[in-house]
Enzyme design. Structure first.
Site, PDB file in Angstrom:
ATOM      1  N   ASP A  33      25.362  28.836 -18.495  1.00  0.00           N
ATOM      2  CA  ASP A  33      24.969  30.384 -17.248  1.00  0.00           C
ATOM      3  C   ASP A  33      24.597  31.233 -17.946  1.00  0.00           C
ATOM      4  O   ASP A  33      24.574  30.654 -18.871  1.00  0.00           O
ATOM      5  CB  ASP A  33      26.574  30.524 -16.912  1.00  0.00           C
ATOM      6  CG  ASP A  33      26.644  31.566 -15.908  1.00  0.00           C
ATOM      7  OD1 ASP A  33      25.929  31.662 -15.287  1.00  0.00           O
ATOM      8  OD2 ASP A  33      27.464  32.783 -16.061  1.00  0.00           O
ATOM      9  N   SER A  34      24.422  31.748 -17.708  1.00  0.00           N
ATOM     10  CA  SER A  34      23.238  33.417 -18.314  1.00  0.00           C
ATOM     11  C   SER A  34      24.707  34.088 -18.708  1.00  0.00           C
ATOM     12  O   SER A  34      24.132  34.696 -19.788  1.00  0.00           O
ATOM     13  CB  SER A  34      23.147  34.401 -17.039  1.00  0.00           C
ATOM     14  OG  SER A  34      23.619  34.041 -15.635  1.00  0.00           O
TER      15      SER A  34
ATOM     16  N   TYR B  78      20.142  36.958 -15.318  1.00  0.00           N
ATOM     17  CA  TYR B  78      18.686  35.766 -14.948  1.00  0.00           C
ATOM     18  C   TYR B  78      18.579  36.622 -13.208  1.00  0.00           C
ATOM     19  O   TYR B  78      17.244  36.312 -13.189  1.00  0.00           O
ATOM     20  CB  TYR B  78      19.587  34.592 -14.617  1.00  0.00           C
ATOM     21  CG  TYR B  78      19.566  33.822 -16.162  1.00  0.00           C
ATOM     22  CD1 TYR B  78      19.913  34.206 -17.473  1.00  0.00           C
ATOM     23  CD2 TYR B  78      19.681  31.961 -15.601  1.00  0.00           C
ATOM     24  CE1 TYR B  78      19.359  33.667 -18.543  1.00  0.00           C
ATOM     25  CE2 TYR B  78      19.782  31.490 -17.169  1.00  0.00           C
ATOM     26  CZ  TYR B  78      19.672  31.843 -18.501  1.00  0.00           C
ATOM     27  OH  TYR B  78      19.534  31.213 -19.627  1.00  0.00           O
ATOM     28  N   GLY B  79      19.155  37.242 -12.972  1.00  0.00           N
ATOM     29  CA  GLY B  79      19.286  37.184 -11.260  1.00  0.00           C
ATOM     30  C   GLY B  79      17.855  38.794 -10.354  1.00  0.00           C
ATOM     31  O   GLY B  79      18.177  38.048  -9.632  1.00  0.00           O
TER      32      GLY B  79
ATOM     33  N   CYS C  20      25.372  28.712 -12.570  1.00  0.00           N
ATOM     34  CA  CYS C  20      24.960  29.074 -11.994  1.00  0.00           C
ATOM     35  C   CYS C  20      24.024  28.972 -10.952  1.00  0.00           C
ATOM     36  O   CYS C  20      23.106  28.325 -10.884  1.00  0.00           O
ATOM     37  CB  CYS C  20      24.125  29.971 -13.071  1.00  0.00           C
ATOM     38  SG  CYS C  20      22.855  31.307 -13.039  1.00  0.00           S
TER      39      CYS C  20
ATOM     40  N   THR D   6      22.077  31.415  -9.657  1.00  0.00           N
ATOM     41  CA  THR D   6      20.800  31.663  -9.925  1.00  0.00           C
ATOM     42  C   THR D   6      19.759  30.114 -10.615  1.00  0.00           C
ATOM     43  O   THR D   6      18.713  30.614  -9.785  1.00  0.00           O
ATOM     44  CB  THR D   6      20.227  32.678 -10.813  1.00  0.00           C
ATOM     45  OG1 THR D   6      21.455  33.982 -10.748  1.00  0.00           O
ATOM     46  CG2 THR D   6      18.575  33.421 -10.920  1.00  0.00           C
TER      47      THR D   6
ATOM     48  N   GLU E 285      30.221  41.596 -16.618  1.00  0.00           N
ATOM     49  CA  GLU E 285      29.019  40.627 -18.937  1.00  0.00           C
ATOM     50  C   GLU E 285      29.773  42.485 -19.385  1.00  0.00           C
ATOM     51  O   GLU E 285      30.212  41.992 -20.165  1.00  0.00           O
ATOM     52  CB  GLU E 285      28.449  40.947 -18.183  1.00  0.00           C
ATOM     53  CG  GLU E 285      28.083  39.926 -17.932  1.00  0.00           C
ATOM     54  CD  GLU E 285      27.711  38.416 -18.778  1.00  0.00           C
ATOM     55  OE1 GLU E 285      27.690  38.459 -19.898  1.00  0.00           O
ATOM     56  OE2 GLU E 285      28.234  36.735 -18.316  1.00  0.00           O
TER      57      GLU E 285
ATOM     58  N   CYS F  72      27.622  33.819  -6.941  1.00  0.00           N
ATOM     59  CA  CYS F  72      27.419  33.055  -8.440  1.00  0.00           C
ATOM     60  C   CYS F  72      27.980  33.334  -9.363  1.00  0.00           C
ATOM     61  O   CYS F  72      29.454  33.997  -8.165  1.00  0.00           O
ATOM     62  CB  CYS F  72      26.621  35.158  -8.446  1.00  0.00           C
ATOM     63  SG  CYS F  72      26.832  35.457 -10.757  1.00  0.00           S
ATOM     64  N   THR F  73      28.515  33.088 -10.003  1.00  0.00           N
ATOM     65  CA  THR F  73      29.404  32.451 -10.687  1.00  0.00           C
ATOM     66  C   THR F  73      30.412  33.031 -11.351  1.00  0.00           C
ATOM     67  O   THR F  73      31.336  33.637 -11.251  1.00  0.00           O
ATOM     68  CB  THR F  73      29.122  30.805 -11.469  1.00  0.00           C
ATOM     69  OG1 THR F  73      28.181  31.561 -12.461  1.00  0.00           O
ATOM     70  CG2 THR F  73      28.846  29.906 -11.057  1.00  0.00           C
ATOM     71  N   HIS F  74      29.611  34.205 -11.513  1.00  0.00           N
ATOM     72  CA  HIS F  74      30.835  35.152 -11.775  1.00  0.00           C
ATOM     73  C   HIS F  74      31.388  36.023 -11.044  1.00  0.00           C
ATOM     74  O   HIS F  74      32.264  36.357 -11.575  1.00  0.00           O
ATOM     75  CB  HIS F  74      29.330  36.996 -12.096  1.00  0.00           C
ATOM     76  CG  HIS F  74      29.099  36.223 -13.968  1.00  0.00           C
ATOM     77  ND1 HIS F  74      27.306  35.549 -14.094  1.00  0.00           N
ATOM     78  CD2 HIS F  74      28.872  36.783 -14.613  1.00  0.00           C
ATOM     79  CE1 HIS F  74      27.220  35.455 -15.419  1.00  0.00           C
ATOM     80  NE2 HIS F  74      27.524  36.742 -15.526  1.00  0.00           N
TER      81      HIS F  74
HETATM   82  N1  DGL Z   1      26.388  33.858 -12.844  1.00  0.00           N
HETATM   83  C1  DGL Z   1      24.894  33.222 -12.228  1.00  0.00           C
HETATM   84  C2  DGL Z   1      24.416  33.388 -11.024  1.00  0.00           C
HETATM   85  O1  DGL Z   1      25.706  32.205 -10.522  1.00  0.00           O
HETATM   86  C3  DGL Z   1      24.390  34.388 -12.801  1.00  0.00           C
HETATM   87  C4  DGL Z   1      23.911  35.486 -12.962  1.00  0.00           C
HETATM   88  C5  DGL Z   1      22.717  36.753 -13.255  1.00  0.00           C
HETATM   89  O2  DGL Z   1      22.285  36.792 -14.507  1.00  0.00           O
HETATM   90  O3  DGL Z   1      22.124  37.650 -12.543  1.00  0.00           O
HETATM   91  O4  DGL Z   1      23.861  33.376 -10.275  1.00  0.00           O
END
Ligand code: DGL
Length: 273
Positions: free
Chosen positions: A10-11, A42-43, A73, A75, A151, A185-187
């Site tokens: 993941d990012s 990344y998004g 992730c 994204t 984060e 988004c996994t976050h």
């Molecule tokens: N956890 C990521 C996702 O599922 C990325 C979030 C990011 O880096 O913007 O999209």
């Protein structure tokens, strides 16, 4: 082969939502995790950049000899859709397993999708849901600040900053009367408690990380790749930025110490064609 690790990337911290579930459902599996904490988020990057990062991340995991790769992730799964074609091992992203879980969960046919800007503008979850059932109605909202909150360790449901951002982003979805919300988004599952507190119990949250972990478990079974050694699996974490900040939030989220399990790598040095 079966004792080789499952690779998850993941990012940043978000993919830990998949790791948490994997260790529950497949405690015998070894896991190698990569969080690209030096290049998160990344998004809000271009498709070209996200694709390059995704290839480097996968290549790093391959260098660790993994038997399966999970792009944990939203994204990457939404944008770098060609990634699976270039890999010598089975692969899954998060979109399909999560969309399927949402379709099965809804009663009133109104599904909300939240993700990063890149995920929402790709329309990936929306397309996946409508291809399964075109009678469903979907409402999308990008929530880029959620990634920064997580984060930076702002994850508690009683934190006023978290509550304010949640309310600002989710008010239109609440208004639309959704009964199911994809945390695309996994976050986002890391702040699920705050999201649920705002939307109420009647809205079912679909965790893209854990749904994908369940799907990955079925993929391993299908390919005959389950670890049969009978021992408890180990986890190794790699990050591209400082070990300490990742470790602190990871420990709060995973509910256990990861002391001595986190290492730093230079992801920019991983060559891709
Ligand atoms: N956890 C990521 C996702 O599922 C990325 C979030 C990011 O880096 O913007 O999209």
């Amino acid at each position: 082969m079966s004792e080789q690790a499952i690779g998850v990337f993941d990012s940043g911290l978000g993919g830990l939502t998949a790791v948490k579930e994997l260790t529950k459902v497949l405690p015998g599996e070894n896991i190698v995790y990569f969080g690209d904490t030096a290049r998160v988020p990344y998004g809000n990057r271009s498709s070209k950049t996200i694709r390059r990062y995704a290839r480097q991340d996968a290549e790093f995991l391959l260098s660790k000899g993994v038997k399966l790769i999970i792009a944990a992730c939203g994204t990457v799964s939404s944008v770098a859709t060609e990634l699976s074609e270039t890999l010598p091992v089975p692969f899954t992203g998060v979109v399909k397993p999560t969309a399927e879980a949402a379709r099965l969960s809804t009663h009133n046919g109104k599904i909300g999708i939240i993700g990063t800007s890149a995920t929402v503008s790709s329309g990936s979850y929306k397309k996946a849901i409508l291809s399964m059932d075109d009678r469903l109605t979907v409402f999308q909202q990008d929530c880029p600040l959620f990634v920064s909150l997580v984060e930076n360790g702002f994850i508690r449901a009683d934190d006023a900053i978290v509550q304010l951002v949640v309310q600002r982003y989710l008010a239109p979805l609440k208004e639309a009367g959704i009964d199911t919300l994809i945390l695309g988004c996994t976050h986002f599952p890391i702040i699920a408690e705050a999201i649920s507190a705002y939307l109420g119990d009647r809205v079912q949250l679909i965790d893209s990380g854990s749904e994908t972990a369940l799907f990955a478990a079925s993929l391993l079974k299908k390919h005959g790749l389950l670890n049969q050694s009978g021992t408890i699996g180990s986890c190794s974490y790699y990050v591209s930025d400082t070990v300490d900040s990742f470790r602190k939030t990871a420990e709060i989220f995973l509910g256990r110490s990861v002391e001595g399990e986190v290492s730093h790598i230079n992801i920019e040095q991983v060559a891709v064609q």
